[in-house]
Write an enzyme that holds these catalytic residues in place. Structure first.
Site, PDB file in Angstrom:
ATOM      1  N   ARG A 213       0.833  -1.202   0.000  1.00  0.00           N
ATOM      2  CA  ARG A 213       0.000   0.000   0.000  1.00  0.00           C
ATOM      3  C   ARG A 213       0.869   1.254   0.000  1.00  0.00           C
ATOM      4  NH1 ARG A 213      -3.780  -3.479   3.120  1.00  0.00           N
ATOM      5  NH2 ARG A 213      -2.672  -3.205   5.082  1.00  0.00           N
ATOM      6  N   PHE A 229     -11.819  -4.314  -5.648  1.00  0.00           N
ATOM      7  CA  PHE A 229     -11.830  -5.213  -4.487  1.00  0.00           C
ATOM      8  C   PHE A 229     -11.225  -4.461  -3.286  1.00  0.00           C
ATOM      9  CE2 PHE A 229     -10.937  -7.683  -8.364  1.00  0.00           C
ATOM     10  CZ  PHE A 229     -12.072  -8.480  -8.428  1.00  0.00           C
ATOM     11  N   ASP A 251     -16.207  -2.574  -4.159  1.00  0.00           N
ATOM     12  CA  ASP A 251     -16.264  -3.870  -3.501  1.00  0.00           C
ATOM     13  C   ASP A 251     -17.700  -4.373  -3.535  1.00  0.00           C
ATOM     14  OD1 ASP A 251     -14.123  -5.407  -1.545  1.00  0.00           O
ATOM     15  OD2 ASP A 251     -16.202  -5.913  -1.062  1.00  0.00           O
ATOM     16  N   ASP A 300      -6.801  -5.940  -6.140  1.00  0.00           N
ATOM     17  CA  ASP A 300      -6.459  -6.715  -4.941  1.00  0.00           C
ATOM     18  C   ASP A 300      -7.575  -7.722  -4.667  1.00  0.00           C
ATOM     19  OD1 ASP A 300      -5.383  -7.650  -2.591  1.00  0.00           O
ATOM     20  OD2 ASP A 300      -6.020  -5.929  -1.383  1.00  0.00           O
ATOM     21  N   CYS A 340      -3.347 -13.424  -3.915  1.00  0.00           N
ATOM     22  CA  CYS A 340      -3.075 -13.877  -2.555  1.00  0.00           C
ATOM     23  C   CYS A 340      -3.286 -15.381  -2.411  1.00  0.00           C
ATOM     24  CB  CYS A 340      -3.934 -13.119  -1.544  1.00  0.00           C
ATOM     25  SG  CYS A 340      -5.701 -13.361  -1.758  1.00  0.00           S
TER      26      CYS A 340
END
Length: 399
Positions: A213, A229, A251, A300, A340
């Site tokens: 970030r 996201f 989101d 993300d 991730c």
């Protein structure tokens, strides 16, 4: 006398390379009486002692190793030393105001995660054997932090993850000790957040992206930014605090968007940082049709795959989302994109992004490649500890 787990001949290769897990198909025999979650002595096929671990016959991960030293006693002093080492490591490598203090196998405490959000601890217990030690671990960690003048006002358990069922355990969440306000304010990279440790995702906040970030801040001054996201707004707020002219965070979760809006207000960014509750896969083609262009687009997404069996579908998802995002980046603008998922490894993720760029006739100039923050250490002998891949690219047209 503990039970003895003996490996099959030729098995235990990951263990011998420094790993922490023994799978069910690697075990030749278990001799002696024991209960699931008990300590067992592990022997190689020829009787050579390999250390102490915790057994669970319900799990495909049959034994999680605690130590390779067969002379080590697994007692309170053992766990205190493990926690001291974990905390000392964090003090040297990260901002500890909020950080992950214990990252399971990578801290040689298999199946336990402990996050610190300001003066609150959140613990997640993922393995049967370590579950019986969790209250002791919390007590010891409180004592260790107190030695550095850090007073913990409350502890919350977030063991409400499906993986516990694979260990034969029920899902659970609740206070350990006295109740407290579970909306916790933290500061990271100069950005203020309200973290909901009770109902937020995972343990309440994704600490692993802390320095990723920070890395996007320098790209965002005077920029038009799209953060996909966004969850509770973390990348969007880093863009806003860096001086972006306009930020839109997207989101699908109404709860996350409401929290993100609170976080924007907390930082005085409600005029420049806005949030939409929409499905990103539906929104991006619509934005392209409208001719929208952004200086910075951030992706993300949640893990599109949590098993080897669903990797092919995940590749399609990552390719599509990156392809759509590249169309929205103005020529010379920037794309930050990540995965991730442990099963979407570095080579596959890199290849998938390259395919997306070819499909939309874009050329990518790599700014940097990053992984998870150092408080989520990657233990080279434990592949599962390496999961976050994070790229920043400049997106160039066909000149």
């Amino acid at each position: 006398m503990s039970a003895i787990v003996t490996l099959k001949k030729g098995e235990g290769r990951a263990l011998k390379a420094g790993g922490m897990w023994i799978y069910d198909n690697e075990v030749a025999s278990v001799l002696g009486s024991f209960e699931n979650g008990a300590l067992v002595l592990v022997h190689d096929f020829d009787g050579y002692p390999m250390g102490w671990g915790i057994i669970n016959m319900n799990s495909k991960i049959r034994v999680r190793m605690l130590t390779r030293n067969v002379h080590t006693e697994i007692n309170e002093d053992f766990f205190r030393q493990r926690l001291v080492r974990a905390w000392e490591y964090r003090k040297k490598t990260v901002d500890t105001s909020s950080c992950r203090i214990v990252f399971g196998e990578a801290d040689f405490l298999p199946g336990i995660v402990i996050d610190k959000f300001s003066d609150v601890l959140v613990i997640q217990s993922l393995s049967l054997g370590m579950d019986s030690y969790k209250e002791m671990l919390v007590r010891l960690l409180r004592e260790i932090l107190a030695e550095d003048g850090i007073s913990i006002r409350g502890v919350y358990e977030r063991s409400d993850v499906k993986v516990r069922r694979q260990e034969g355990m029920e899902l659970y969440k609740g206070f350990i000790g006295d109740e407290f306000d579970t909306d916790v304010e933290i500061v990271e990279n100069g950005v203020r957040y309200l973290v909901d440790v009770k109902d937020g995702q995972k343990t309440g906040f994704f600490l692993d992206q802390k320095y990723n970030r920070l890395a996007i801040q320098r790209l965002c001054k005077d920029a038009r930014v799209l953060d996909c996201f966004t969850h509770t707004g973390s990348f969007a707020l880093n863009a806003g605090i860096a001086g972006a002219s306009e930020v839109v965070g997207v989101d699908a979760s109404e709860l996350a968007v409401a929290q993100a809006q609170k976080n924007a207000a907390l930082n005085g960014l409600e005029d420049s940082v806005h949030f939409l509750c929409e499905d990103v896969f539906s929104l991006l083609p619509r934005l392209a049709e409208q001719g929208e262009q952004y200086d910075v687009v951030i992706l993300d997404p949640p893990a599109f795959t949590k098993s080897r069996g669903s990797v092919k579908n995940a590749v399609k998802g990552y390719r599509e989302i990156n392809l759509r995002a590249m169309k929205l980046v103005r020529d010379g603008g920037f794309l930050a994109t990540c995965s991730c998922s442990h099963f979407m490894d570095y080579e596959l993720f890199t290849r998938t992004i390259g395919q997306a760029a070819q499909n939309v006739h874009k050329r990518l100039r790599q700014v940097e490649f990053r992984t998870q923050a150092p408080d989520h250490p990657i233990l080279w002998s434990a592949d599962e500890s390496y999961y976050l891949k994070f790229y920043i690219f400049q997106v160039c047209g066909g000149d």
